[in-house]
Design a protein around this motif. Structure first.
Motif, PDB file in Angstrom:
ATOM      1  N   ALA A 230       0.823  -1.210   0.000  1.00 11.06           N
ATOM      2  CA  ALA A 230       0.000   0.000   0.000  1.00 11.06           C
ATOM      3  C   ALA A 230       0.856   1.259   0.000  1.00 11.06           C
ATOM      4  CB  ALA A 230      -0.927  -0.005   1.211  1.00 11.06           C
ATOM      5  N   SER A 231       1.992   1.207   0.688  1.00  8.73           N
ATOM      6  CA  SER A 231       2.857   2.393   0.771  1.00  8.73           C
ATOM      7  C   SER A 231       3.456   2.752  -0.580  1.00  8.73           C
ATOM      8  CB  SER A 231       3.975   2.161   1.786  1.00  8.73           C
ATOM      9  OG  SER A 231       4.922   1.213   1.316  1.00  8.73           O
ATOM     10  N   ASN A 232       3.462   1.804  -1.502  1.00 12.02           N
ATOM     11  CA  ASN A 232       3.991   2.051  -2.844  1.00 12.02           C
ATOM     12  C   ASN A 232       2.914   2.491  -3.828  1.00 12.02           C
ATOM     13  OD1 ASN A 232       6.695   1.336  -2.239  1.00 12.02           O
ATOM     14  ND2 ASN A 232       6.162  -0.833  -2.355  1.00 12.02           N
ATOM     15  N   ASN A 233       1.668   2.606  -3.333  1.00 15.58           N
ATOM     16  CA  ASN A 233       0.559   2.939  -4.209  1.00 15.58           C
ATOM     17  C   ASN A 233       0.013   4.325  -3.880  1.00 15.58           C
ATOM     18  OD1 ASN A 233      -2.026   3.060  -5.490  1.00 15.58           O
ATOM     19  ND2 ASN A 233      -1.951   0.840  -5.709  1.00 15.58           N
ATOM     20  N   PRO A 234       0.143   5.274  -4.788  1.00 10.88           N
ATOM     21  CA  PRO A 234      -0.284   6.653  -4.501  1.00 10.88           C
ATOM     22  C   PRO A 234      -1.780   6.796  -4.225  1.00 10.88           C
ATOM     23  CG  PRO A 234       0.241   6.388  -6.831  1.00 10.88           C
ATOM     24  CD  PRO A 234       0.724   5.154  -6.138  1.00 10.88           C
ATOM     25  N   ALA A 235      -2.596   5.846  -4.664  1.00  9.47           N
ATOM     26  CA  ALA A 235      -4.036   5.916  -4.434  1.00  9.47           C
ATOM     27  C   ALA A 235      -4.402   5.622  -2.982  1.00  9.47           C
ATOM     28  CB  ALA A 235      -4.765   4.934  -5.347  1.00  9.47           C
ATOM     29  N   LEU A 236      -3.432   5.132  -2.200  1.00 13.00           N
ATOM     30  CA  LEU A 236      -3.698   4.729  -0.817  1.00 13.00           C
ATOM     31  C   LEU A 236      -2.838   5.490   0.189  1.00 13.00           C
ATOM     32  CD1 LEU A 236      -3.902   0.863  -1.404  1.00 13.00           C
ATOM     33  CD2 LEU A 236      -5.816   2.461  -1.164  1.00 13.00           C
ATOM     34  N   SER A 237      -2.333   6.657  -0.182  1.00 10.40           N
ATOM     35  CA  SER A 237      -1.392   7.370   0.695  1.00 10.40           C
ATOM     36  C   SER A 237      -2.027   7.807   2.017  1.00 10.40           C
ATOM     37  CB  SER A 237      -0.813   8.585  -0.041  1.00 10.40           C
ATOM     38  OG  SER A 237      -1.838   9.469  -0.463  1.00 10.40           O
ATOM     39  N   THR A 238      -3.303   8.194   2.022  1.00  7.97           N
ATOM     40  CA  THR A 238      -3.948   8.597   3.271  1.00  7.97           C
ATOM     41  C   THR A 238      -4.122   7.400   4.191  1.00  7.97           C
ATOM     42  OG1 THR A 238      -5.158  10.293   2.034  1.00  7.97           O
ATOM     43  CG2 THR A 238      -5.888   9.837   4.279  1.00  7.97           C
ATOM     44  N   LEU A 239      -4.510   6.262   3.635  1.00  9.78           N
ATOM     45  CA  LEU A 239      -4.629   5.036   4.428  1.00  9.78           C
ATOM     46  C   LEU A 239      -3.293   4.661   5.034  1.00  9.78           C
ATOM     47  CD1 LEU A 239      -6.151   2.518   5.404  1.00  9.78           C
ATOM     48  CD2 LEU A 239      -5.645   1.460   3.178  1.00  9.78           C
ATOM     49  N   VAL A 240      -2.239   4.755   4.260  1.00 11.87           N
ATOM     50  CA  VAL A 240      -0.904   4.416   4.758  1.00 11.87           C
ATOM     51  C   VAL A 240      -0.516   5.327   5.922  1.00 11.87           C
ATOM     52  CG1 VAL A 240       1.548   4.394   4.166  1.00 11.87           C
ATOM     53  CG2 VAL A 240      -0.129   3.414   2.590  1.00 11.87           C
ATOM     54  N   ALA A 241      -0.839   6.611   5.801  1.00 10.36           N
ATOM     55  CA  ALA A 241      -0.546   7.552   6.893  1.00 10.36           C
ATOM     56  C   ALA A 241      -1.303   7.165   8.159  1.00 10.36           C
ATOM     57  CB  ALA A 241      -0.904   8.974   6.473  1.00 10.36           C
ATOM     58  N   ALA A 242      -2.551   6.733   8.012  1.00 14.71           N
ATOM     59  CA  ALA A 242      -3.345   6.317   9.164  1.00 14.71           C
ATOM     60  C   ALA A 242      -2.786   5.045   9.796  1.00 14.71           C
ATOM     61  CB  ALA A 242      -4.797   6.109   8.747  1.00 14.71           C
TER      62      ALA A 242
END
Length: 359
Positions: A230-242
Motif C-alpha cells: 500500500a505504501s507504494n501505491n499513490p491511491a492509498l497514501s492517506t490510508l498508509v498515513a493512518a
C-alpha cells in the motif's frame, strides 16, 4: 469469471503436457527422485491423495512409468489427465515448457475441466493469449515439495502467484484441493488438483489509476506484504498515513491470508477535516476503525455476493453484489478496484471509510 476458469483449466493441461514432451533422457529414470532437495522427508518420495488410486498400476501411465518421461509425455499416458493433455497443443507452449527443468505443475484433472461450461472452454481455446496466461499460472519455476505446500506463496510462470496451505496429506492451492500429490516425471513435480486455478483479475473503475509498472503496480504489489504494498501505491497514501499513526504496519505485514477493504484517498476526503484530524489523534479509536477493515481470511470475489465476515476488530462486515459491482458495510461503500493481490492479502479498494457500529 467463467472464461478465466476455463482458461486456467486449459493452461494447466497445456503446461503438463508440454513439460512431459520436453524432458531429457538423462532425467527420465526413477532414480531421479534423488534430485529432490529434501530427501530426508518420506513424503518427498511418496504420492498421496484419493485420486492416486485412479492412476494405472503399471505401464507408461503408472507412477513408475511417468517417472521415466518428461511431463507432457507422462501426462499423455495417464487417463486421469486426458483433457489436460488435449489442451497442450492448442496453446503452442510445448517447446517452452519442455525446455524448463525442475518445475512444479498444479495439474487439473479431467473432473476439474468438466466443471467448465463447454462454451467457455471453447472460447478459451480460441484465445491463445488468454490460454497462455492461464496455463502458465499453473506452473512454478522450481521444485515445490509437500513440506513447502504447508504455507506457501509461489511465483508462477505467468508472473503472478499462487498460495497453498494444509498439512499431512491434505493441501489446497488457491482453494483447489490436491487430490494426488508429489507425482514425479522426468522434469517436474506434479500435483493433481480438483479445480482449475484462475489467475487473479482485478476489476473496477479505479484500477486504471494504479501504476502500470514498478512496486506500486499490480505485479509489484504482489511481491510485498500488504502494508508495504500500500505504501507504494499513490491511491492509498492517506490510508498508509493512518496505518503508520496507529502503529499497525508490522501487524498487517505479519498476518497471513487476510483480506483488506482499503479506503482510497477519495474515501478519506469525504470525512470532514476536523473529524479526520480528531480520529488520527486518537490511537485507540483509529486502531478500531482500521482493524474493522480487515478480515482474517481470504475473501474471494465470489464470496462478496452475499458475505458476512468477522473482522480483526471483532465486528461483523457484510457484503453484497454480483459481477463486478459490490458494496461493503451497511453504509454501502463501493468496491472501486477489486481482487488486488499482495504477498499476504487480497485487497478491495473502496470509496468510503467503514465505521464500526457503536456499542
Amino acid at each position: 469469471m467463467r472464461l478465466p476458469r476455463a482458461a486456467a483449466a486449459v493452461i494447466g493441461g497445456v503446461a503438463l503436457m508440454t513439460m512431459a514432451a520436453c524432458g531429457n533422457s538423462d532425467t527420465a529414470s526413477p532414480g531421479n527422485q534423488s534430485q529432490a532437495p529434501a530427501p530426508s522427508n518420506s513424503s518427498m518420495s511418496s504420492q498421496f491423495g484419493p485420486a492416486c488410486g485412479a492412476v494405472p498400476k503399471d505401464g507408461p501411465g503408472s507412477f513408475q512409468g511417468m517417472a521415466q518421461d518428461p511431463v507432457a509425455t507422462a501426462a499423455s499416458n495417464n487417463p486421469v489427465l486426458s483433457t489436460l493433455v488435449a489442451a497442450v497443443k492448442q496453446a503452442g507452449l510445448v517447446d517452452t515448457l519442455n525446455t524448463a527443468k525442475d518445475i512444479t505443475v498444479f495439474a487439473p484433472t479431467n473432473e476439474a475441466f468438466a466443471k467448465i461450461p463447454k462454451a467457455d472452454l471453447d472460447k478459451l481455446l480460441a484465445d491463445k493469449d488468454g490460454l497462455t496466461k492461464v496455463l502458465t499460472h499453473h506452473v512454478v519455476g522450481k521444485t515445490v515439495t509437500p513440506t513447502d505446500l504447508a504455507s506457501g506463496n509461489f511465483e508462477t510462470l505467468a508472473k503472478d502467484s499462487v498460495t497453498s496451505s494444509g498439512s499431512g496429506e491434505s493441501f489446497t492451492v488457491d482453494g483447489a484441493s490436491v487430490v494426488c500429490g508429489n507425482v514425479k516425471t522426468g522434469n517436474a513435480t506434479v500435483y493433481l488438483v480438483d479445480s482449475v486455478l484462475m489467475p487473479a483479475e482485478q476489476f473496477g473503475t479505479a484500477c486504471a489509476s494504479i501504476p502500470k509498472d514498478g512496486p506500486g503496480s499490480f505485479q509489484g504489489m504482489a511481491q510485498d506484504p500488504v502494508a508495504t504494498a500500500a505504501s507504494n501505491n499513490p491511491a492509498l497514501s492517506t490510508l498508509v498515513a493512518a496505518v503508520t499513526k496507529a502503529g499497525l504496519g508490522d501487524t498487517l505485514n505479519g498476518l497471513k491470508d487476510i483480506t483488506v477493504f482499503a479506503p482510497s484517498n477519495e474515501a478519506f476526503a469525504k470525512i470532514p477535516k476536523a473529524d479526520l484530524d480528531k480520529l488520527l489523534a486518537d490511537k485507540e479509536a483509529l486502531t478500531k476503525v482500521l482493524t474493522y477493515h480487515v478480515v482474517p481470511k481470504k475473501v474471494g470475489t465470489t464470496d462478496l455476493a452475499s458475505g458476512n465476515f468477522d473482522t480483526v476488530e471483532k465486528g461483523k462486515l457484510t457484503t453484497t453484489g454480483s459481477g463486478q459491482n459490490f458494496t461493503v458495510g451497511t453504509g454501502g461503500a463501493k468496491v472501486v478496484c477489486g481482487n488486488v493481490k499482495t504477498a499476504n492479502a487480497t485487497v478491495y479498494i473502496i470509496d468510503s471509510v467503514l465505521m464500526p457500529p457503536k456499542a
